[in-house]
Design an enzyme around this catalytic site. Structure first.
Site, PDB file in Angstrom:
ATOM      1  N   LYS A 279      38.201  40.866  41.922  1.00 56.26           N
ATOM      2  CA  LYS A 279      39.449  40.105  41.796  1.00 56.26           C
ATOM      3  C   LYS A 279      39.948  39.820  43.211  1.00 56.26           C
ATOM      4  CE  LYS A 279      39.359  43.374  38.318  1.00 56.26           C
ATOM      5  NZ  LYS A 279      38.165  42.985  37.604  1.00 56.26           N
TER       6      LYS A 279
ATOM      7  N   LYS B 203      40.510  51.416  41.210  1.00 55.31           N
ATOM      8  CA  LYS B 203      39.178  51.959  41.475  1.00 55.31           C
ATOM      9  C   LYS B 203      39.160  52.384  42.945  1.00 55.31           C
ATOM     10  CE  LYS B 203      38.420  48.494  38.235  1.00 55.31           C
ATOM     11  NZ  LYS B 203      38.799  49.223  37.051  1.00 55.31           N
TER      12      LYS B 203
ATOM     13  N   HIS C 160      43.941  51.217  36.235  1.00 51.82           N
ATOM     14  CA  HIS C 160      42.956  50.204  36.574  1.00 51.82           C
ATOM     15  C   HIS C 160      42.468  50.317  38.011  1.00 51.82           C
ATOM     16  CE1 HIS C 160      41.475  45.874  36.412  1.00 51.82           C
ATOM     17  NE2 HIS C 160      40.953  46.452  35.360  1.00 51.82           N
TER      18      HIS C 160
ATOM     19  N   HIS D 273      33.331  40.581  38.526  1.00 51.03           N
ATOM     20  CA  HIS D 273      34.317  41.577  38.105  1.00 51.03           C
ATOM     21  C   HIS D 273      35.266  41.851  39.267  1.00 51.03           C
ATOM     22  CE1 HIS D 273      35.789  45.604  36.679  1.00 51.03           C
ATOM     23  NE2 HIS D 273      35.809  44.925  35.538  1.00 51.03           N
TER      24      HIS D 273
END
Length: 551
Positions: free
Chosen positions: A438, A207, A205, A436
């Site tokens: 967090k 990026k 997950h 999107h």
């Protein structure tokens, strides 16, 4: 770099991570050159992706228009029978069966090198982000500063939001697009890296971009997948490092370390992949001076950890950093923890199972004081979009494809929804650009001061943050995650907190932190419901006049 590393496997990481109770969908890897990867990233949904994103692509391609007030009508081929559960609320039928866990693993083996002679072509293709013709109007050039101005205009935090199409240009002031990150103004790009996943039921997950230039090295940690939708009309976060210069020949590999130990932590994170190709990048990092870095690296790596190893990753890593590098503040037990995310995993039968026990204990830590803190009394506010947030967004209902909270999980933890607050970002002009991004932070009870701020890939799940096993002697993590932690002490503040930057467009002092949504957060009303992706919404059309029937 070895010739073998010039072309690696490329993948798009999944937005889901509730692997402990739901089906986990991961994009299948594909072997391609960087140029091919760029074309695929902008050409549309040619990749295997999460079920929620698949539903969003389906509804975009074949929208269900409002007909006779409230009945959906398909514009393309014959529609299937509509499922019985519908509306702005959601069904809690016990007949809803969980999707079975699947042990797929997403793999992106090693690094992909961009040949120098192909650099311009590759950058152009990755950055083009082909958009629908109706959305291609350019922003006025006199309103939006260029990339060089942004990076050298006093943004000491180096924290940016992504540009959003469809909002006033003034609200994109200070924001970046992927084409800005890949701009030649930042350096002459030579190579970049991707990574892999080895543990079942988890996701890769993270990026991150590792960008090697002729002039040096840059690290970019962000929340956007390399697909068009994530850089178009969503609120995303980016931390862009300074340009790290190469160390003098013969310098020790431990030279160029920052006060935050960012260099060694980044090396340790990359080495956790056990990838020979990424080890080449470790050597590249060792050759550069990362001493200017003012943030702490906070990652998750799949595995089971005991002893001192437990504090290397996940929420225990955050707990350790907060204890060692923050100070107590007056009335800190009244300072709430705020978590904001785009996906939710299984929290257990009640709040004591994880959220309000080990997780809150980590996020509520401030200072290494012998006094026992009453962390169990620290308030928790969770920011997650409502159905109406999604319905009224720039993208309409398809925006919910990136918010994959499922009915199977939601119906087992109704207690969690009492903690929910709406997504609202009026001060930044982004209330209709679904998040999107967090973020997590500790904020004063008057919502004017911030003890710490984290931007990360980690959603609200045990898979991402880790969960105790064996009576707390072991921490289990399923997913790769990465974020950066901002602490006041690293920015010359001895007060123990940042001031909140109340207006992201104002010229407030550089020590004021730019939180990307409104504070205080607004609690869900009696009629508000969290967005659930896999049930239909047909009582009211979205901003494009469409309904949502995912199946």
């Amino acid at each position: 770099m070895s010739q073998a590393s010039e072309h690696g496997k490329w993948t798009v990481s999944s937005s889901e991570e509730s692997a402990d109770d739901e089906q986990v969908d991961r994009e299948e890897p594909s072997s391609s050159s960087p140029q091919q990867a760029g074309r695929e990233a902008t050409a549309g949904p040619r990749y295997s992706c999460s079920e929620a994103r698949k539903a969003a692509h389906k509804r975009k391609a074949s929208p269900l228009k409002c007909h006779d007030g409230n009945s959906p009508q398909k514009l393309a081929p014959a529609q299937k029978k509509r499922p019985p559960q519908e509306g702005l609320g959601w069904c809690l039928s016990s007949s809803d069966e969980e999707d079975s866990l699947e042990g797929q693993t997403g793999e992106a083996d090693g690094a992909a090198r961009v040949k120098r002679e192909d650099r311009c072509c590759a950058s152009k293709e990755v950055a083009s982000n082909e958009l629908p013709q109706s959305h291609k109007s350019a922003e006025p050039s006199d309103k939006v500063p260029d990339t060089w101005d942004l990076l050298n205009g006093g943004n000491s935090f180096r924290f940016f939001l992504t540009k959003v199409k469809g909002i006033k240009s003034e609200y994109n002031s200070g924001a970046l697009h992927i084409k800005d990150i890949l701009s030649p103004l930042l350096g002459t790009l030579v190579s970049s890296a991707q990574a892999k996943l080895d543990i079942a039921f988890g996701t890769h997950h993270t990026k991150m971009m590792l960008l090697c230039y002729e002039e040096g090295l840059r690290v970019v940690i962000h929340t956007s997948n390399l697909i068009n939708e994530d850089w178009y009309q969503k609120t995303q976060g980016i931390w862009l490092s300074p340009l790290y210069r190469r160390l003098p020949p013969g310098a020790d590999g431990s030279a160029g370390e920052s006060h935050t130990n960012f260099k060694s932590d980044l090396i340790n994170y990359l080495m956790s992949y056990n990838s020979p190709t990424l080890n080449e990048w470790v050597e590249v990092i060792k050759q550069h001076d990362l001493s200017e870095t003012r943030v702490y690296l906070l990652g998750s790596s799949p595995g089971r950890y005991q002893g001192n190893e437990k504090e290397k990753w996940g929420h225990l890593r955050l707990r350790k950093l907060l204890k060692e590098h923050t100070t107590r503040v007056p009335d800190q037990d009244l300072w709430p923890v705020i978590g904001q995310f785009s996906s939710i995993g299984s929290m257990g039968a009640d709040q004591s199972k994880w959220l309000c026990s080990e997780f809150r204990d980590s996020l509520a830590a401030l200072g290494n004081n012998a006094k026992t803190l009453t962390n169990h009394e620290v308030p928790i506010h969770l920011v997650y979009p409502t159905v109406d947030n999604v319905r009224q967004s720039l993208e309409g209902y398809p925006a919910g494809g990136s918010l994959p909270y499922s009915i199977q999980t939601a119906q087992k933890q109704l207690w969690l929804h009492t903690y929910f607050h709406k997504w609202s970002a009026e001060t930044s002009g982004r209330s209709h650009a679904m998040p999107h991004i967090k973020t997590y932070m500790r904020v004063s009870s008057d919502f004017q001061r911030i003890a710490w701020f984290l931007v990360t890939s980690a959603n609200l799940s045990k898979a991402a943050w880790g969960a105790f096993e064996k009576n707390g002697t072991q921490l289990m993590i399923r997913s790769y995650e990465l974020g950066v932690l901002f602490l006041p002490s690293e920015f010359g503040l001895d007060t123990g907190y940042f001031q909140l930057k109340e207006n992201l467009l104002s010229d407030e002092p550089v020590s004021s932190f730019p939180v990307p949504y409104d504070l205080p957060p607004e609690k869900y009303g009696s009629k508000d419901r969290p967005w659930i992706w896999n049930i239909p919404y047909t009582r009211a059309p979205d901003t494009h006049g469409n309904m949502w029937v995912p199946k």
